[in-house]
Design a protein around this motif. Structure first.
Motif, PDB file in Angstrom:
ATOM      1  N   UNK A 139       0.845  -1.191   0.000  1.00 33.39           N
ATOM      2  CA  UNK A 139       0.000   0.000   0.000  1.00 33.39           C
ATOM      3  C   UNK A 139       0.883   1.244   0.000  1.00 33.39           C
ATOM      4  N   UNK A 140       0.458   2.264  -0.763  1.00 33.19           N
ATOM      5  CA  UNK A 140       1.178   3.533  -0.746  1.00 33.19           C
ATOM      6  C   UNK A 140       0.208   4.685  -0.983  1.00 33.19           C
ATOM      7  N   UNK A 141       0.514   5.812  -0.393  1.00 35.38           N
ATOM      8  CA  UNK A 141      -0.269   7.040  -0.507  1.00 35.38           C
ATOM      9  C   UNK A 141       0.584   8.023  -1.301  1.00 35.38           C
ATOM     10  N   UNK A 142       0.083   8.457  -2.457  1.00 30.33           N
ATOM     11  CA  UNK A 142       0.905   9.298  -3.320  1.00 30.33           C
ATOM     12  C   UNK A 142       0.048  10.149  -4.240  1.00 30.33           C
ATOM     13  N   UNK A 143       0.664  11.186  -4.744  1.00 31.76           N
ATOM     14  CA  UNK A 143       0.067  11.947  -5.837  1.00 31.76           C
ATOM     15  C   UNK A 143       0.703  11.418  -7.117  1.00 31.76           C
ATOM     16  N   UNK A 144      -0.073  10.696  -7.890  1.00 34.60           N
ATOM     17  CA  UNK A 144       0.476   9.956  -9.028  1.00 34.60           C
ATOM     18  C   UNK A 144       0.999  10.892 -10.105  1.00 34.60           C
ATOM     19  N   UNK A 145       2.227  10.680 -10.590  1.00 33.71           N
ATOM     20  CA  UNK A 145       2.766  11.487 -11.689  1.00 33.71           C
ATOM     21  C   UNK A 145       2.036  11.183 -12.989  1.00 33.71           C
ATOM     22  N   UNK A 146       2.024  12.154 -13.887  1.00 32.77           N
ATOM     23  CA  UNK A 146       1.255  12.022 -15.121  1.00 32.77           C
ATOM     24  C   UNK A 146       1.758  10.878 -15.999  1.00 32.77           C
ATOM     25  N   UNK A 147       3.079  10.629 -16.005  1.00 32.88           N
ATOM     26  CA  UNK A 147       3.591   9.549 -16.852  1.00 32.88           C
ATOM     27  C   UNK A 147       3.111   8.186 -16.360  1.00 32.88           C
ATOM     28  N   UNK A 148       2.985   8.019 -15.053  1.00 36.19           N
ATOM     29  CA  UNK A 148       2.453   6.774 -14.500  1.00 36.19           C
ATOM     30  C   UNK A 148       0.986   6.599 -14.890  1.00 36.19           C
ATOM     31  N   UNK A 149       0.210   7.667 -14.763  1.00 36.43           N
ATOM     32  CA  UNK A 149      -1.204   7.600 -15.127  1.00 36.43           C
ATOM     33  C   UNK A 149      -1.382   7.337 -16.624  1.00 36.43           C
ATOM     34  N   UNK A 150      -0.517   7.945 -17.444  1.00 40.29           N
ATOM     35  CA  UNK A 150      -0.601   7.737 -18.887  1.00 40.29           C
ATOM     36  C   UNK A 150      -0.360   6.271 -19.239  1.00 40.29           C
ATOM     37  N   UNK A 151       0.577   5.622 -18.559  1.00 40.10           N
ATOM     38  CA  UNK A 151       0.835   4.203 -18.814  1.00 40.10           C
ATOM     39  C   UNK A 151      -0.300   3.333 -18.268  1.00 40.10           C
ATOM     40  N   UNK A 152      -0.826   3.734 -17.114  1.00 40.32           N
ATOM     41  CA  UNK A 152      -1.909   2.963 -16.507  1.00 40.32           C
ATOM     42  C   UNK A 152      -3.155   2.967 -17.399  1.00 40.32           C
ATOM     43  N   UNK A 153      -3.491   4.127 -17.952  1.00 42.42           N
ATOM     44  CA  UNK A 153      -4.695   4.272 -18.777  1.00 42.42           C
ATOM     45  C   UNK A 153      -4.383   4.281 -20.268  1.00 42.42           C
ATOM     46  N   UNK A 154      -3.317   3.599 -20.646  1.00 44.06           N
ATOM     47  CA  UNK A 154      -2.889   3.597 -22.050  1.00 44.06           C
ATOM     48  C   UNK A 154      -4.004   3.133 -22.986  1.00 44.06           C
ATOM     49  N   UNK A 155      -4.782   2.139 -22.571  1.00 43.55           N
ATOM     50  CA  UNK A 155      -5.835   1.592 -23.433  1.00 43.55           C
ATOM     51  C   UNK A 155      -6.956   2.597 -23.706  1.00 43.55           C
ATOM     52  N   UNK A 156      -7.007   3.663 -22.928  1.00 42.92           N
ATOM     53  CA  UNK A 156      -8.080   4.658 -23.083  1.00 42.92           C
ATOM     54  C   UNK A 156      -7.603   5.936 -23.758  1.00 42.92           C
ATOM     55  N   UNK A 157      -6.374   5.942 -24.264  1.00 41.53           N
ATOM     56  CA  UNK A 157      -5.793   7.209 -24.732  1.00 41.53           C
ATOM     57  C   UNK A 157      -6.508   7.793 -25.949  1.00 41.53           C
ATOM     58  N   UNK A 158      -7.302   6.986 -26.663  1.00 42.56           N
ATOM     59  CA  UNK A 158      -8.047   7.496 -27.824  1.00 42.56           C
ATOM     60  C   UNK A 158      -9.467   7.938 -27.455  1.00 42.56           C
ATOM     61  N   UNK A 159      -9.843   7.726 -26.207  1.00 49.92           N
ATOM     62  CA  UNK A 159     -11.186   8.107 -25.785  1.00 49.92           C
ATOM     63  C   UNK A 159     -11.266   9.628 -25.591  1.00 49.92           C
ATOM     64  N   UNK A 160     -12.417  10.227 -25.899  1.00 52.75           N
ATOM     65  CA  UNK A 160     -12.546  11.692 -25.767  1.00 52.75           C
ATOM     66  C   UNK A 160     -12.391  12.191 -24.333  1.00 52.75           C
ATOM     67  N   UNK A 161     -12.683  11.334 -23.359  1.00 52.83           N
ATOM     68  CA  UNK A 161     -12.597  11.756 -21.954  1.00 52.83           C
ATOM     69  C   UNK A 161     -11.194  11.560 -21.354  1.00 52.83           C
ATOM     70  N   UNK A 162     -10.258  11.054 -22.153  1.00 53.14           N
ATOM     71  CA  UNK A 162      -8.923  10.724 -21.635  1.00 53.14           C
ATOM     72  C   UNK A 162      -8.215  11.912 -20.981  1.00 53.14           C
TER      73      UNK A 162
END
Length: 213
Positions: free
Chosen positions: A98-121
């Protein structure tokens, strides 16, 4: 499964610890069950008193399955961290990281890679980086599928009462928590959010009560 009375179990134990084992005349007089016990070595026979030290190893496939659960910024703001952890603990799953953090944008971009073409991305990344999150790894039998059921439908309007989203969220853009959607996806996400050294392997005291059959 062979279930025998206590006096037979004690005979098994005596033979198995004997230097001669169950060979020779003993083997000829005993039933096939004795030979089966000999092949099992020093493992206890079901139905007998467990004379060896108690083992918490269950042998059930999938017990060590792991998933990523993350309390999103709105869940943190609503102070739901403790309640969400409690639900997984009460279900019988084991927390291994478990960790408490403010996630960096590059981590979030990799996490949600499958959604990168969605309009809400873009809005999704903005929302997920707007505040701290709590990332966790939980372990247990069928934990990926069960966690998805506990979390509820992605759209809170369709999430059943009793699920995290059904109880604590009202809009799909603020749905409180993330849960991996497959075993392969969970492995990928855990590697993104955690270093291998951050995953703690430990023996939970209620493991035997939960999984021993």
């Amino acid at each position: 499964m062979v279930v025998l009375p206590l006096h037979r179990c004690l005979v098994f134990r005596s033979l198995l610890h004997s230097p001669r084992g169950v060979s020779g005349s003993h083997a000829a007089k005993e039933s096939p069950a004795v030979a089966w016990a000999a092949e099992r070595g020093r493992q206890p026979v079901r139905g007998c008193l467990r004379l060896d030290s108690y083992s918490t190893k269950s042998g059930i496939a999938g017990v060590a399955e792991r998933t990523l659960i993350a309390v999103k910024p709105d869940g943190v703001q609503k102070k739901l961290i403790g309640q969400i952890i409690q639900r997984f603990e009460q279900r019988g799953f084991k927390l291994v990281a478990m960790k408490f953090l403010k996630a960096p944008e590059d981590l979030l971009a990799r996490h949600y890679h499958d959604l990168h073409k969605k309009p809400f991305y873009p809005n999704l990344l903005r929302y997920m980086s707007s505040g701290p999150v709590v990332a966790m790894v939980w372990e247990g039998h069928n934990v990926v599928r069960t966690s998805r059921l506990m979390v509820g439908d992605t759209n809170p309007a369709e999430a059943l009462p009793g699920t995290v989203r059904g109880d604590f969220s009202v809009h799909i853009s603020r749905n409180v928590v993330h849960a991996s959607d497959s075993v392969d996806g969970a492995q990928r996400e855990i590697q993104l959010w955690f270093d291998r050294r951050e995953l703690v392997d430990w023996e939970c005291c209620d493991h035997s009560n939960t999984y021993q059959v």
